[in-house]
Design an enzyme around this catalytic site. Structure first.
Site, short mmCIF file in Angstrom:
data_model
loop_
_atom_site.label_atom_id
_atom_site.label_comp_id
_atom_site.label_asym_id
_atom_site.label_seq_id
_atom_site.Cartn_x
_atom_site.Cartn_y
_atom_site.Cartn_z
N TYR A 492 -42.79 53.35 -26.04
CA TYR A 492 -43.47 54.21 -25.02
C TYR A 492 -42.44 54.95 -24.29
O TYR A 492 -42.14 54.79 -22.99
CB TYR A 492 -44.10 53.24 -24.04
CG TYR A 492 -45.39 52.79 -24.66
CD1 TYR A 492 -46.06 53.22 -26.00
CD2 TYR A 492 -46.04 51.45 -24.51
CE1 TYR A 492 -47.04 52.83 -26.70
CE2 TYR A 492 -47.20 50.69 -24.90
CZ TYR A 492 -47.50 51.38 -26.04
OH TYR A 492 -48.84 51.00 -26.75
C1 FAD Z 1 -51.47 58.43 -29.94
C2 FAD Z 1 -50.58 57.58 -29.99
C3 FAD Z 1 -50.54 56.27 -30.35
C4 FAD Z 1 -49.93 55.08 -30.11
N1 FAD Z 1 -50.02 53.89 -30.77
C5 FAD Z 1 -49.00 52.93 -30.84
C6 FAD Z 1 -49.45 51.69 -30.94
O1 FAD Z 1 -50.69 51.27 -31.12
N2 FAD Z 1 -48.67 50.66 -30.94
C7 FAD Z 1 -47.19 51.15 -30.93
O2 FAD Z 1 -46.33 50.23 -30.81
N3 FAD Z 1 -46.80 52.32 -30.63
C8 FAD Z 1 -47.61 53.12 -30.63
N4 FAD Z 1 -47.55 54.68 -30.11
C9 FAD Z 1 -46.10 54.98 -29.83
C10 FAD Z 1 -45.33 54.81 -31.07
O3 FAD Z 1 -44.94 53.75 -31.69
C11 FAD Z 1 -43.90 55.75 -30.98
O4 FAD Z 1 -44.17 57.00 -30.36
C12 FAD Z 1 -43.17 56.01 -32.17
O5 FAD Z 1 -41.86 55.99 -31.86
C13 FAD Z 1 -43.65 57.08 -32.95
O6 FAD Z 1 -42.96 57.14 -34.38
P1 FAD Z 1 -43.17 58.59 -35.06
O7 FAD Z 1 -42.46 58.36 -36.27
O8 FAD Z 1 -44.44 58.99 -35.12
O9 FAD Z 1 -42.34 59.53 -33.95
P2 FAD Z 1 -41.52 60.59 -34.01
O10 FAD Z 1 -41.68 61.25 -32.83
O11 FAD Z 1 -40.90 61.21 -35.18
O12 FAD Z 1 -39.99 59.72 -33.83
C14 FAD Z 1 -39.75 58.78 -32.57
C15 FAD Z 1 -38.28 58.42 -32.54
O13 FAD Z 1 -37.82 57.97 -33.89
C16 FAD Z 1 -36.76 58.64 -34.27
N5 FAD Z 1 -37.02 58.73 -35.81
C17 FAD Z 1 -38.20 59.23 -36.55
N6 FAD Z 1 -38.17 58.97 -37.52
C18 FAD Z 1 -37.10 58.43 -37.89
C19 FAD Z 1 -36.40 57.93 -38.84
N7 FAD Z 1 -36.84 58.02 -40.21
N8 FAD Z 1 -34.89 57.44 -38.88
C20 FAD Z 1 -34.45 57.22 -37.86
N9 FAD Z 1 -34.87 57.69 -36.60
C21 FAD Z 1 -36.36 58.04 -36.72
C22 FAD Z 1 -37.03 60.06 -33.75
O14 FAD Z 1 -36.02 60.69 -33.71
C23 FAD Z 1 -37.54 59.88 -32.04
O15 FAD Z 1 -36.37 59.35 -31.54
C24 FAD Z 1 -48.37 55.38 -30.16
C25 FAD Z 1 -48.05 56.85 -29.81
C26 FAD Z 1 -49.09 57.80 -29.52
C27 FAD Z 1 -48.62 59.47 -29.27
#
Ligand code: FAD
Ligand code: NAG
Ligand code: NAG
Ligand code: NAG
Ligand code: NAG
Ligand code: NAG
Ligand code: NAG
Ligand code: NAG
Ligand code: NAG
Length: 548
Positions: A492
């Protein structure tokens, strides 16, 4: 595009690969060469095409601002509309790797040309750190690397980081309906970022976090080398399971341990208004939710609207619950554990675990499982969120003070989600992985609060009002939540709690302000790992782990 084609030609003529570049030089690069970088994007494309011979032409996976698809590729997974504006800084290139080699090339070439990289998997970062930066940058967007290989005999799966958790759940259910995985409630979250920061969902109390269930990983490190658990070593493998994305390398794929789920689970989501004793029930929930059997996970979702008597403001509480078992057993558990909620058989629905995934994601009953494959099924909005951990029950007076503040904001804009811990979460040691919010030495976590302000009306113009409301609310909560440090959940992401210097010279003391909140004493160990594997701080962003 022309640049890419040119680079292709040059590559063919030169029959030359990047391996010929002196690696020692690459290792010496440290501070970003900003002026240099903006003036030679062409060199970057050349570098990319030189690195991966005999694969796909770069024109098929690299977007420059002149490409007609650039803007839609950039916009598509931006979840937080606050960062989808013409003024948001844009990347010089978007690389969407089709092979691991493309990830390696993008890493090596970004480093060579002094460009910062931002890694994006699902694009759900609350502060947009996966797709925006104040310095010249390249996005490595993992969207095309999203195969999921489920092995039912081993009960494991290799999942590429560009997959969403919805895709993972779907591929597991396709093979076996009594296996599952404990990750996000929201199916469009990307496994790349989500598992990197811990990752939790409705099976948190039974099986812990997603990161607690990772058994191997493939990662491209700061030297562009592909590593697995064995070659990266246990320290780095520890750090990437919860230490936050974007600090240690590009995760290409994760190997996860699947977990057994019963063929029938039960869900219910009773709504209680203030007239139905919501305040007392919410208070009571704090005393019982973390002590109920591990098979039961009951979150509380709270919001305010104008549906009170004569259209006045009131609060609503939904007790959103998954029970890993049938309705008869559930009713027994509720009768002895939380009789005040008065849950009846009519409130409950039995279904398969995978159907419960759809239920909690908000899909209509009977929707096909294929909705889990829709990467944009989640509605985008403008939002600012924050988190807290609660270790002692908040008195009723404190809860009533929250309601008062909810009434000062627009209806339905603020939401709180309270997630109980206990169960498996309390059994795992604080340092098993970097995620530290567990049973605690003196006081354990009872539950976590997610504060949301989420709106579409008024767009960014009304952002200051909503952001300021949530900051004031956070301030109001100070006496009721964890202290020294005031803990927060890295997934978060909240830049209010502290940031690094954008040029990358952040001191340990400066970073530990936010670092201790996310990681407590694990922060020091994360810094040591970072110092060992990326001493020049190539992988960095506003809240990445700094080297010493
Ligand atoms: C609508 C919504 C619902 C959510 N629900 C939950 C939930 O139920 N439980 C929960 O725990 N969290 C939840 N989240 C939060 C979510 O876990 C985090 O936002 C998570 O970091 C998202 O991962 P992403 O790959 O989609 O995001 P991204 O924005 O792609 O990445 C997030 C971070 O990780 C880094 N990153 C991404 N991919 C990689 C990779 N392959 N290797 C290294 N670093 C990387 C990015 O640079 C960035 O710093 C929710 C978020 C949203 C917006
Ligand atoms: C960029 O646009 C051109 C057409 O203008 C197209 O041929 C090329 O494939 C595009 N590149 C990518 C990566 O889509
Ligand atoms: C992407 O978002 C930007 C900023 O709002 C906008 O200007 C652009 O038109 C969008 N592109 C597409 C293809 O929707
Ligand atoms: C599914 O997995 C469970 C648990 O591993 C196993 O007992 C069962 O036989 C599997 N079922 C099928 C259809 O593969
Ligand atoms: C509210 O609580 C009171 C006193 O504890 C109880 O008598 C009443 O039945 C409750 N109302 C509802 C709707 O549960
Ligand atoms: C609702 O409004 C009516 C008419 O104005 C009034 O008589 C009644 O007392 C109001 N009820 C409440 C609960 O305020
Ligand atoms: C419990 O719920 C049932 C069914 O909704 C209702 O008839 C009963 O009055 C409730 N009991 C209490 C104490 O609220
Ligand atoms: C995916 O979800 C979005 C948002 O609900 C919807 O508009 C779109 O039609 C869906 N796509 C498919 C292929 O179902
Ligand atoms: C980082 O660099 C800035 C700008 O050069 C400087 O003001 C600051 O003191 C530096 N911080 C550290 C910890 O070196």
């Amino acid at each position: 595009m022309q640049l890419a084609t040119q680079a292709q030609e040059i590559m063919k003529m030169a029959n030359f690969t990047l391996h010929h570049l002196p690696l020692a030089c690459l290792l010496l690069l440290s501070a970003p060469l900003i002026a240099f970088a903006t003036s030679i994007p062409e060199g970057f494309l050349q570098c990319l095409s030189l690195h991966c011979e005999n694969t796909t032409p770069i024109s098929e996976f690299v977007y420059t601002p002149i490409n007609s698809s650039y803007s839609s590729v950039l916009n598509i997974t931006i979840q937080n509309l606050r960062f989808l504006t013409p003024y948001t800084p844009k990347p010089l290139f978007i690389v969407t790797p089709l092979h691991v080699c493309h990830v390696q090339a993008a890493t090596i070439c970004s480093r060579w040309y002094g460009l910062q990289i931002r890694i994006r998997s699902g694009g759900h970062d609350y502060e947009g750190l996966s797709y925006l930066s104040e310095v010249p940058f390249v996005i490595i967007d993992m969207v095309n690397l999203r195969s999921v290989a489920v092995n039912v005999e081993d009960k494991t799966a290799w999942v590429e980081s560009g997959s969403t958790v919805g895709e993972l759940y779907y591929r597991i259910a396709e093979k076996n309906r009594t296996l599952g995985f404990p990750a996000s409630v929201c199916p469009t979250v990307g496994v790349g970022g989500h598992f990197s920061g811990g990752g939790y969902g409705m099976m948190l109390r039974k099986y812990g976090l997603a990161a607690d269930n990772i058994i191997d990983a493939q990662l491209v490190d700061a030297q562009g080398q592909l590593q697995d658990r064995e070659s990266m070593g246990e320290d780095l493998f520890w750090a990437i399971r919860g230490g936050g994305g974007g600090s240690f390398g590009v995760v290409v794929s994760w190997k996860v341990k699947l977990v057994p789920v019963p063929s029938t689970v039960t869900v219910f989501s009773p709504l209680r208004t203030l007239e139905q004793n919501a305040t007392k029930l919410v208070h009571q929930w704090q005393l019982v939710a973390n002590k109920l059997p591990d098979d039961l996970f009951m979150r509380v979702i709270l919001w305010s609207d104008n549906s009170g008597p004569n259209g006045t403001r009131t609060m609503k509480a939904i007790f959103s619950t998954l029970y890993l078992g049938g309705v008869d057993a559930l009713l027994e558990v509720m009768k002895s554990g939380f009789p005040e909620l008065n849950v009846t058989r009519q409130d409950c629905i039995e279904m398969s675990w995978i159907e419960s995934v759809l239920y909690f994601a908000g899909f209509e009953r009977g929707s096909p499982l294929e909705v889990l494959l829709n990467r944009s099924s989640n509605t985008k909005s403008f939002f600012k969120d924050k988190s807290d951990y609660v270790k002692e029950p908040i008195p009723e007076s404190g809860i009533e003070g929250m309601w008062k503040r909810f009434y000062e904001e627009d209806e339905r804009v603020p939401i709180m989600i309270w997630s109980p811990y206990g169960g498996k979460m309390a059994e795992i040691s604080e340092s098993a992985i970097p995620f530290p919010h567990r049973a605690g030495v003196l006081a354990g976590v009872l539950y976590k609060i997610l504060y949301i302000t989420d709106w579409t009306n008024g767009g960014n113009e009304v952002a200051p009002k909503h952001v300021s409301w949530i900051r004031d609310f956070y301030c109001y909560m100070t006496p009721y939540v964890s202290k020294s440090p005031r803990e927060a959940y890295i997934n978060y992401r909240d830049l209010d709690i502290g940031t690094n210097n954008v040029i990358g010279n952040t001191s340990y003391e400066q970073a530990s302000v936010w670092g201790k909140k996310y990681f407590k004493n694990n922060f020091g160990s994360l810094v040591l790992v970072k110092t060992a594997v990326d001493p020049h701080n190539f992988f960095r962003h506003e809240q990445s782990i700094p080297p010493l």
